[in-house]
Design an enzyme around this catalytic site. Sequence first.
Site, mmCIF file in Angstrom:
data_model
loop_
_atom_site.group_PDB
_atom_site.id
_atom_site.type_symbol
_atom_site.label_atom_id
_atom_site.label_comp_id
_atom_site.label_asym_id
_atom_site.label_seq_id
_atom_site.Cartn_x
_atom_site.Cartn_y
_atom_site.Cartn_z
ATOM 1 N N HIS A 77 -3.573 8.012 -5.856
ATOM 2 C CA HIS A 77 -2.501 8.393 -4.921
ATOM 3 C C HIS A 77 -1.141 7.885 -5.408
ATOM 4 C CE1 HIS A 77 -2.291 4.382 -2.919
ATOM 5 N NE2 HIS A 77 -3.601 4.370 -2.991
ATOM 6 N N ASP A 79 1.698 7.224 -3.552
ATOM 7 C CA ASP A 79 2.493 6.336 -2.697
ATOM 8 C C ASP A 79 2.045 4.894 -2.823
ATOM 9 O OD1 ASP A 79 0.084 7.226 -1.368
ATOM 10 O OD2 ASP A 79 0.794 6.203 0.426
ATOM 11 N N GLU A 146 -1.480 8.237 0.997
ATOM 12 C CA GLU A 146 -2.790 7.635 1.218
ATOM 13 C C GLU A 146 -2.701 6.418 2.127
ATOM 14 O OE1 GLU A 146 -6.204 4.870 0.235
ATOM 15 O OE2 GLU A 146 -4.039 4.565 0.106
ATOM 16 N N HIS A 459 -1.101 -4.919 -0.749
ATOM 17 C CA HIS A 459 -0.423 -4.712 0.538
ATOM 18 C C HIS A 459 0.416 -5.926 0.952
ATOM 19 C CE1 HIS A 459 -3.449 -1.367 1.934
ATOM 20 N NE2 HIS A 459 -3.034 -1.223 0.681
#
Length: 488
Positions: A77, A79, A146, A459
């Site tokens: 993905h 992003d 995603e 993250h």
Amino acid sequence: MSQEVRNLEPKELWNKFADLNAVPRPSKKEERVIAFMMDFGKKLGFETIKDEVGNVIIKKPASAGMENRKTIVMQSHLDMVHQKNNDTNFDFDTQGIEMYVDGDWVRANGTTLGADNGLGVATIMAVLESKTIKHPAIEALFTIDEETGMTGAMGLQGGMLEGEILLNLDTEEDDEIDIGCAGGVDVTAVAEYDEENAPEDSVGYKITVKGLNGGHSGMDIHKGLGNANKIMNRLLYSGYEDFGLQIATINGGSLRNAIPRESVAEVIIAEMYDEAFEFDMQEIITDIKTELKTTEPNLEITIEKLDKVPSKVLPSMAQFYLVRALYTAHNGVYRMSADFADLVETSNNIAKVTVGNGTVTIQCLTRSSVETSKMDLANSLRSAFELMGCEVTFSGSYPGWTPNSNSEILDVLSSIYEKQNGKKAAVVACHAGLECGILGTNYPDMDMISFGPTIKGAHSPDERASISSAQKYWKFVLEVLENIPVKK
């Protein structure tokens, strides 16, 4: 700083990662990286397609002698999660990621690195560009969004791809081969309230929770990490019960798929409770820090007087229900899998809490590899929030990926890994949300597998990618491509 990354081996991988990270690509704002990838494919002279939702597909013919192998889909993905430290001055909408080398790790300067899933994207780019790598026909699939909705994978239509095997390059431990993942659903609770004027003879305070590790709300949810929203609510609950504390604003957490690291609240109390309030709060702060000293050694909780007392506050009964609903709402692991050792089956992340200007908003991400368990926990949350008067909505629901232990491509990867490393790879299912389950709804016969290099702290601004692992992974990728099964 990115130049030292470009000097790393394998250069073809790290150069493409540096090229990609120079392009702003936060979730929901992928226009520039879509254009970048379209331009990349067209310059190579390959068929390059953008579908109606923004996914990019680049098709490369098989290398000489590999025409009889099954067509593969290589998928990652575009992003990235956009998280930064509060003291970092950075604009994800306009700036490329600032990277540096720290021993065996590539890191970013105060922000997420974007190795999730940028290293997968860079891998595919390097394979597409290469004139020497042996490979079957490739359909490179670069999905969008995603991290905040899986909308790219959900929007991909059947018939766009012809590949029989899908290699998803979004796993974050290089000794694991992933054959299954959790599904998820966004739970959002919203309530409106009529603001009240703050009473006279009040004192204003700002309460700050920060310094938590944060992390991936799927992969890290079992680690017992602190959740800034739950910690803040514990403080607010005690202040309300003991001193009649009134909430003016709360701003906690950011993205649903990130365990919240920070929360800030502005509150008021009656002036006569001033000293007792500060003393009592410090005792609670000490208790919380003691409880979390092993998992959250850098936790900071501060209470500061405000120069200006907030003029508007949450009504008493609204506050009564809010702090109790947040105390009731489950956060963390809900159930462990009975079928896979050490696998979280079902969990919830209370990701974001905002209060102010007459609105309360609570955002959660509920995950499970069992659809019925996912909805059971989501309904538990709905019940807690509806009892406080919220309107609760479920959105962005996506299915899990059911493991296929008889996978042909699993046999190929397992054999190659053992040959290269002298030991077996761990064949696992994960609690993160991979796109394989969603893609499988329109491509049910596609044989799917997921693997990738070691990435830690995804993250969060502590995200880092292992250099030695990337070298191991790249060698693995090349041999996998050379050993794709023959067409039947």
